[in-house]
Design an enzyme around this catalytic site. Sequence first.
Site, short mmCIF file in Angstrom:
data_model
loop_
_atom_site.label_atom_id
_atom_site.label_comp_id
_atom_site.label_asym_id
_atom_site.label_seq_id
_atom_site.Cartn_x
_atom_site.Cartn_y
_atom_site.Cartn_z
N GLY A 69 0.84 -1.19 0.00
CA GLY A 69 0.00 0.00 0.00
C GLY A 69 0.87 1.23 0.00
O GLY A 69 2.10 1.15 0.10
N SER B 190 4.63 7.84 1.88
CA SER B 190 5.21 6.55 2.27
C SER B 190 4.78 5.41 1.37
O SER B 190 3.78 5.52 0.65
CB SER B 190 4.78 6.23 3.70
OG SER B 190 3.38 6.04 3.74
N ASN B 191 5.56 4.33 1.41
CA ASN B 191 5.17 3.08 0.79
C ASN B 191 5.23 2.01 1.87
O ASN B 191 6.11 2.07 2.74
CB ASN B 191 6.16 2.68 -0.31
CG ASN B 191 6.02 3.56 -1.54
OD1 ASN B 191 4.93 4.03 -1.84
ND2 ASN B 191 7.12 3.78 -2.23
N VAL B 192 4.30 1.06 1.81
CA VAL B 192 4.34 -0.05 2.76
C VAL B 192 4.64 -1.33 1.98
O VAL B 192 3.98 -1.63 0.98
CB VAL B 192 3.00 -0.18 3.53
CG1 VAL B 192 3.04 -1.38 4.48
CG2 VAL B 192 2.71 1.09 4.33
N LYS C 99 7.01 0.15 6.71
CA LYS C 99 6.52 1.42 6.13
C LYS C 99 7.74 2.32 5.94
O LYS C 99 8.45 2.63 6.89
CB LYS C 99 5.51 2.05 7.10
CG LYS C 99 4.94 3.38 6.66
CD LYS C 99 3.64 3.65 7.42
CE LYS C 99 3.31 5.10 7.58
NZ LYS C 99 2.02 5.30 8.26
N ASP D 62 -8.50 8.53 13.06
CA ASP D 62 -8.54 8.28 11.62
C ASP D 62 -9.11 6.89 11.33
O ASP D 62 -8.62 6.16 10.48
CB ASP D 62 -7.12 8.42 11.03
CG ASP D 62 -7.12 8.67 9.53
OD1 ASP D 62 -8.19 8.99 8.98
OD2 ASP D 62 -6.04 8.54 8.92
P1 ATP Z 1 -2.16 7.85 4.46
O1 ATP Z 1 -1.30 8.92 3.86
O2 ATP Z 1 -3.24 7.32 3.50
O3 ATP Z 1 -2.72 8.16 5.82
P2 ATP Z 1 0.01 6.40 5.58
O4 ATP Z 1 1.24 6.97 4.93
O5 ATP Z 1 -0.30 6.86 6.95
O6 ATP Z 1 -1.25 6.56 4.63
P3 ATP Z 1 -0.67 3.72 6.27
O7 ATP Z 1 -2.13 4.09 6.29
O8 ATP Z 1 -0.03 3.36 7.55
O9 ATP Z 1 0.20 4.85 5.56
O10 ATP Z 1 -0.47 2.56 5.21
C1 ATP Z 1 -0.91 2.71 3.86
C2 ATP Z 1 -1.52 1.39 3.39
O11 ATP Z 1 -0.52 0.35 3.43
C3 ATP Z 1 -2.66 0.86 4.26
O12 ATP Z 1 -3.90 1.43 3.93
C4 ATP Z 1 -2.59 -0.63 3.94
O13 ATP Z 1 -3.19 -0.91 2.70
C5 ATP Z 1 -1.10 -0.88 3.82
N1 ATP Z 1 -0.55 -1.28 5.14
C6 ATP Z 1 -0.19 -0.47 6.15
N2 ATP Z 1 0.27 -1.16 7.20
C7 ATP Z 1 0.18 -2.46 6.86
C8 ATP Z 1 0.49 -3.70 7.54
N3 ATP Z 1 0.98 -3.70 8.77
N4 ATP Z 1 0.25 -4.85 6.88
C9 ATP Z 1 -0.25 -4.84 5.62
N5 ATP Z 1 -0.55 -3.73 4.92
C10 ATP Z 1 -0.34 -2.55 5.53
#
Ligand code: ATP
Length: 346
Positions: free
Chosen positions: A27, A32-34, A49, A143
């Site tokens: 995701g 960021s990239n996860v 992440k 959130d």
């Molecule tokens: P945003 O800018 O949308 O708030 P963010 O940078 O805070 O995103 P996250 O929401 O933590 O990032 O993660 C982005 C996406 O990555 C999640 O919606 C999910 O699809 C995937 N993801 C995050 N953490 C995990 C995890 N522990 N296991 C599997 N997939 C995950």
Amino acid sequence: VAEEKHQRSKMPVYPGLERFTLLEKMGDGAFSNVYKAHDTKDDRVIAVKVVRKYELNAHQRANILKEVQIMRQLKHPGIVQLYDFSESDEYYYLVMELAPGGELFHRVVKLTYFSEELTRHVIVQVAQAIRYLHEERGVVHRDIKPENILFEAIPIIPSLPGFKPDEEDKEDEGIFQPGLGGGGIGRVKIADFGLSKVVWDEQTMTPCGTVGYTAPEIVKDERYSKSVDMWAMGCVLYTLLCGFPPFYDESIQALTEKVARGQFTFLSPWWDDISSEAKDLISHLLCVNPDERYTIDQFLHHPWIRSGESPIQSNTVSEISTAMSTPTFAENKTLTSVAAMTSDYG
Ligand code: ATP
């Protein structure tokens, strides 16, 4: 094996992350990239992440560090655990527990809507995690939305009568098996603590700030913060049961007004067959006055929640199967309206 190798060869290489073999992108967020990755030291598959530090200003950097600080204190089966945190000159790395089943958001889009039993099964787990955050850690998430609720995958048992998802839906098959994985069908976990906030001090069990000198608005503020998560739970609950969000308008201004007035309805025909107990619970969550809105304990004691305390019924499987083949009258609407609700519920 060849496909896996091909995927890996396309993965970026990050300085300081040599211990991990990146396997696939799970995701992404704004900065960021996860990735799903193999931790070669502990020999386990985790999620990492990777935050592009160089794109963040000082305030945003501080927010990431706050997210890490909050996540470090949390350990609950309904919350994605932070295992480790490190940084290089250009990136922050958050090594986390992997939730490979994907976002609840995608499940709703795919299945159109959930049965009451499946909805209850999911929302109770979210509520237990929220109860832990609110009552045991003094943390508000701020959130809560279907994109931040992730499924933990469960082993697939191929021969379940009356339930034959097609090949590409293998993951669904695993997730919606009843009576598996100890806790029944799919476990869910809350992720993304990027907007979360500590509202009371863990040591003193009081609102943050000097005890005795805390102004009433601060005390109230704590209660209001928690009620933000409860509103969002109401939105998630509504969405799971019918497949579209309670508040929607193409115009942001009109949408804002609808939310401010708490103007929602249980639209016919979608809500006709949904129980009055479920509607009652939603009405106590989507309640404009935060003082009147249910707290997490009131939520967990509501009759609709309590009525599901017996183990999940096997007929949920065929209900889900039906949901998967529901005529498209709701589907098209769902795809647009659910997709449109990616904005914050809080
Ligand atoms: P945003 O800018 O949308 O708030 P963010 O940078 O805070 O995103 P996250 O929401 O933590 O990032 O993660 C982005 C996406 O990555 C999640 O919606 C999910 O699809 C995937 N993801 C995050 N953490 C995990 C995890 N522990 N296991 C599997 N997939 C995950």
